[in-house]
Design an enzyme around this catalytic site. Structure first.
Site, mmCIF file in Angstrom:
data_model
loop_
_atom_site.group_PDB
_atom_site.id
_atom_site.type_symbol
_atom_site.label_atom_id
_atom_site.label_comp_id
_atom_site.label_asym_id
_atom_site.label_seq_id
_atom_site.Cartn_x
_atom_site.Cartn_y
_atom_site.Cartn_z
ATOM 1 N N LYS A 20 8.088 -1.801 -10.813
ATOM 2 C CA LYS A 20 7.897 -3.035 -10.025
ATOM 3 C C LYS A 20 7.053 -4.030 -10.798
ATOM 4 C CE LYS A 20 4.282 -3.127 -7.081
ATOM 5 N NZ LYS A 20 3.395 -4.284 -7.216
ATOM 6 N N ASN A 21 6.009 -3.539 -11.467
ATOM 7 C CA ASN A 21 5.088 -4.445 -12.154
ATOM 8 C C ASN A 21 5.684 -5.055 -13.420
ATOM 9 O OD1 ASN A 21 3.241 -4.047 -10.173
ATOM 10 N ND2 ASN A 21 1.828 -2.790 -11.394
ATOM 11 N N ASP A 45 -4.078 2.017 -11.307
ATOM 12 C CA ASP A 45 -3.082 2.300 -10.271
ATOM 13 C C ASP A 45 -2.826 3.803 -10.085
ATOM 14 O OD1 ASP A 45 -2.838 -0.346 -9.663
ATOM 15 O OD2 ASP A 45 -1.002 -0.676 -10.800
ATOM 16 N N ARG A 92 5.658 -1.692 -0.048
ATOM 17 C CA ARG A 92 5.488 -2.731 -1.077
ATOM 18 C C ARG A 92 5.691 -2.179 -2.480
ATOM 19 N NH1 ARG A 92 0.029 -5.264 -1.441
ATOM 20 N NH2 ARG A 92 1.057 -6.054 -3.275
ATOM 21 N N CYS A 101 -8.196 -10.164 -0.876
ATOM 22 C CA CYS A 101 -7.406 -8.969 -1.098
ATOM 23 C C CYS A 101 -8.300 -7.763 -0.900
ATOM 24 C CB CYS A 101 -6.864 -8.997 -2.507
ATOM 25 S SG CYS A 101 -6.124 -7.466 -2.999
ATOM 26 N N ARG A 112 -9.926 -10.574 -6.509
ATOM 27 C CA ARG A 112 -8.724 -10.897 -7.277
ATOM 28 C C ARG A 112 -8.533 -12.399 -7.456
ATOM 29 N NH1 ARG A 112 -3.900 -6.749 -6.057
ATOM 30 N NH2 ARG A 112 -3.704 -6.763 -8.277
HETATM 31 C C1 UD1 Z 1 -1.603 -6.074 -12.297
HETATM 32 C C2 UD1 Z 1 -0.744 -5.095 -11.526
HETATM 33 C C3 UD1 Z 1 -1.611 -4.171 -10.690
HETATM 34 C C4 UD1 Z 1 -2.638 -3.477 -11.574
HETATM 35 C C5 UD1 Z 1 -3.430 -4.503 -12.396
HETATM 36 C C6 UD1 Z 1 -4.358 -3.865 -13.406
HETATM 37 C C7 UD1 Z 1 1.247 -6.412 -11.180
HETATM 38 C C8 UD1 Z 1 2.135 -7.126 -10.230
HETATM 39 N N1 UD1 Z 1 0.157 -5.865 -10.668
HETATM 40 O O1 UD1 Z 1 -2.310 -6.862 -11.341
HETATM 41 O O2 UD1 Z 1 -0.754 -3.185 -10.084
HETATM 42 O O3 UD1 Z 1 -3.535 -2.763 -10.756
HETATM 43 O O4 UD1 Z 1 -2.518 -5.342 -13.125
HETATM 44 O O5 UD1 Z 1 -3.643 -3.046 -14.275
HETATM 45 O O6 UD1 Z 1 1.527 -6.299 -12.355
HETATM 46 N N2 UD1 Z 1 -9.198 -11.073 -12.628
HETATM 47 C C9 UD1 Z 1 -10.067 -12.157 -12.543
HETATM 48 N N3 UD1 Z 1 -9.564 -13.411 -12.672
HETATM 49 C C10 UD1 Z 1 -8.229 -13.632 -12.885
HETATM 50 C C11 UD1 Z 1 -7.349 -12.517 -12.976
HETATM 51 C C12 UD1 Z 1 -7.871 -11.247 -12.842
HETATM 52 O O7 UD1 Z 1 -11.280 -11.991 -12.359
HETATM 53 O O8 UD1 Z 1 -7.829 -14.792 -13.007
HETATM 54 C C13 UD1 Z 1 -9.746 -9.708 -12.490
HETATM 55 C C14 UD1 Z 1 -9.175 -8.970 -11.292
HETATM 56 O O9 UD1 Z 1 -9.885 -9.300 -10.109
HETATM 57 C C15 UD1 Z 1 -9.335 -7.528 -11.715
HETATM 58 C C16 UD1 Z 1 -9.102 -7.595 -13.226
HETATM 59 O O10 UD1 Z 1 -9.318 -8.947 -13.605
HETATM 60 O O11 UD1 Z 1 -10.651 -7.116 -11.461
HETATM 61 C C17 UD1 Z 1 -7.718 -7.174 -13.670
HETATM 62 O O12 UD1 Z 1 -6.742 -7.912 -12.967
HETATM 63 P P1 UD1 Z 1 -5.291 -8.214 -13.547
HETATM 64 O O13 UD1 Z 1 -5.095 -7.439 -14.806
HETATM 65 O O14 UD1 Z 1 -5.088 -9.678 -13.587
HETATM 66 O O15 UD1 Z 1 -4.381 -7.587 -12.423
HETATM 67 P P2 UD1 Z 1 -3.065 -8.191 -11.794
HETATM 68 O O16 UD1 Z 1 -2.254 -8.875 -12.835
HETATM 69 O O17 UD1 Z 1 -3.387 -8.929 -10.550
#
Ligand code: UD1
Length: 435
Positions: free
Chosen positions: A26-27, A322, A414, A122, A127
């Site tokens: 999915k990711n 995850d 989901r 969230c 996030r």
């Molecule tokens: C993706 C995955 C999710 C997985 C995560 C980490 C998808 C759809 N989802 O989520 O299943 O758990 O990677 O491997 O691919 N952060 C910030 N600012 C930002 C963006 C992120 O502070 O602008 C922080 C987040 O709060 C978190 C960390 O960075 O603590 C990692 O997040 P990120 O790698 O961006 O996760 P997602 O892409 O949302």
């Protein structure tokens, strides 16, 4: 917290055994679907899971004007982006699925402007999307906002050479920024980029479309802009998180399982931890049909006496956040004390309280859970707070004496496409009860 009315009824099911196939990740599918905004003409994606997040992404893309035909049984998604005519992510959509922010980069690239509603809170952490926005700004995009929307616009020419230094290798920010950069003239470097297998699959798709993407050690993505991207045909990589849940189902129930499609090279540390727990792991007994150099296949034969191990979640190739909740379910029944440290998300130990309702002995300090293995878990009524917590609680339910009701079925839906049927095929007693 929305828990919906339905629940998953899980009965103790020991020695789960057999073979299971995997659907696409999915990711990987979500950003790949978003990247199709950059194309016109017909693209086809194979192995797309029919999970609720994918449905949300289909609705979002259709709302933008894309024509999509999704065969949910064959998991084939046909996409035509020729008629996309909107550049906006609405509140309703953003609230349901944070990954909606991924359309911002490609929309901005296509229309020179995009707007997205602020993402809602969230359960597994704040996030935020600041890395995405700061990244766009360092590429020369103008970001403004009012109380409802974030606006991104390109005024005039961007610099010929652009560099983004990510504070953290965010998966979503990396993908979003790449999608913007691929069609901008000149060179963009993303330093400290995320390089999860799902990100690499997504980059592979962009390359198939004609994007010019290369890498520099240790974690820099270099993108040289091209004028146009073509439609594409691609098979999504097998889901390492679905694989993880299935391997743990055999591990926690003392059974054995074979996953012929699993990519061991996508889950080295997870497999290492399963071995440290005492499980027998065999890998790489099949050739990938499209690339004979890649070996697929993972087999697990469970130990009857699991050992405690320590886990610390990190960006890839570290231990995946995850799989933290799912492996914790197994560690609750291991001999000894395991320390599980969550470093990726600041609030991702909400399953602990639920596992405790089942008899687990866990103490939490800040982002560390200390799990004292117990001999038995007991069925209880528990609530899943996110996708992976739902898997953890179902796994715990399979091993627990009696019956477990897992509420929060929306999270299970989901993230997984009929994972319950795969578990039932292995011998699990699971029923989805929709009230
Ligand atoms: C993706 C995955 C999710 C997985 C995560 C980490 C998808 C759809 N989802 O989520 O299943 O758990 O990677 O491997 O691919 N952060 C910030 N600012 C930002 C963006 C992120 O502070 O602008 C922080 C987040 O709060 C978190 C960390 O960075 O603590 C990692 O997040 P990120 O790698 O961006 O996760 P997602 O892409 O949302």
């Amino acid at each position: 917290m929305s828990t919906n009315n339905g629940y998953i009824l899980v009965e103790q099911s020991l020695n789960l055994s057999g073979t299971a196939s995997l659907l696409g990740a999915k990711n990987a599918a979500l950003p790949i679907m978003a990247s199709l905004i950059l194309t016109s003409g017909k693209s086809v994606l194979y192995n797309v899971p029919n999970s609720a997040d994918i449905k949300e992404m289909i609705e979002l893309l259709e709302d933008l004007g894309a024509k999509i035909d999704f065969d949910k049984e064959k998991n084939i998604l046909e996409f035509d982006g020729s008629f996309i005519n909107k550049a906006e992510v609405k509140h309703e959509v953003m609230d349901k699925m944070r990954a909606s922010i991924l359309v911002m980069g490609p929309l901005l690239s296509r229309f020179k402007k995009a707007r997205a509603a602020f993402p809602g809170g969230c359960l597994i952490g704040a996030r935020p999307i600041d890395f995405h926005l700061k990244g766009f700004e360092s590429l020369g995009v103008k970001i403004t906002n009012d109380s409802e929307f974030i606006y991104a616009t390109i005024d005039g020419q961007l610099k010929e050479e652009r560099k983004i230094v990510l504070e953290y290798p965010s998966v979503g920010a990396t993908e979003n920024l790449v999608m913007f950069a691929v069609l901008q003239a000149g060179v963009t470097k993303i330093i400290n980029a995320a390089l999860e297998p799902e990100v690499l699959d997504f980059l592979e798709v962009l390359k198939k479309m004609g994007a010019n993407i290369s890498f520099e050690i240790p974690a820099t993505i270099i993108i040289t802009g091209v004028k146009k991207l073509n439609s594409v045909s691609h098979t999504i990589i097998p889901d390492r998180l679905e694989a993880g849940a299935l391997l743990l189902a055999a591990a926690i129930t003392g059974g054995n399982i074979e996953l012929p499609d699993a990519r061991p090279d996508h889950m080295d540390l997870f497999l290492e931890k399963l071995k440290q727990m005492g499980h027998e792991i065999n890998i790489g007994f099949n050739n990938l049909s499209s690339n004979k150099n890649i070996k697929t296949g993972v087999k697990l034969i469970a130990t009857k006496s699991q050992r405690a191990v320590n886990i610390k979640t990190c960006p890839y190739p570290g231990f995946p956040t995850d799989l933290q909740a799912p492996i914790m379910a197994a560690l609750c029944l291991a001999n000894g004390v395991s320390v599980v440290e969550e470093t990726v998300f600041e609030n991702r130990l909400m399953h602990v309280k639920e596992l405790e309702k089942m008899g687990a002995q866990i103490s939490v300090k800040n982002n560390k859970a200390t799990v004292n293995g117990v001999d038995h878990l007991y069925g209880a009524s528990v609530i899943a707070s996110d996708i992976r917590a739902s898997a953890a609680l179902v796994l715990a339910g399979l091993a627990a004496k009696g019956k477990t009701q897992v509420f929060g079925i929306n999270h299970w839906r989901r993230g997984y496409d009929k994972l319950e049927d795969k578990l039932i095929n292995l011998g699990a007693k699971i029923e989805i009860i929709n009230n």
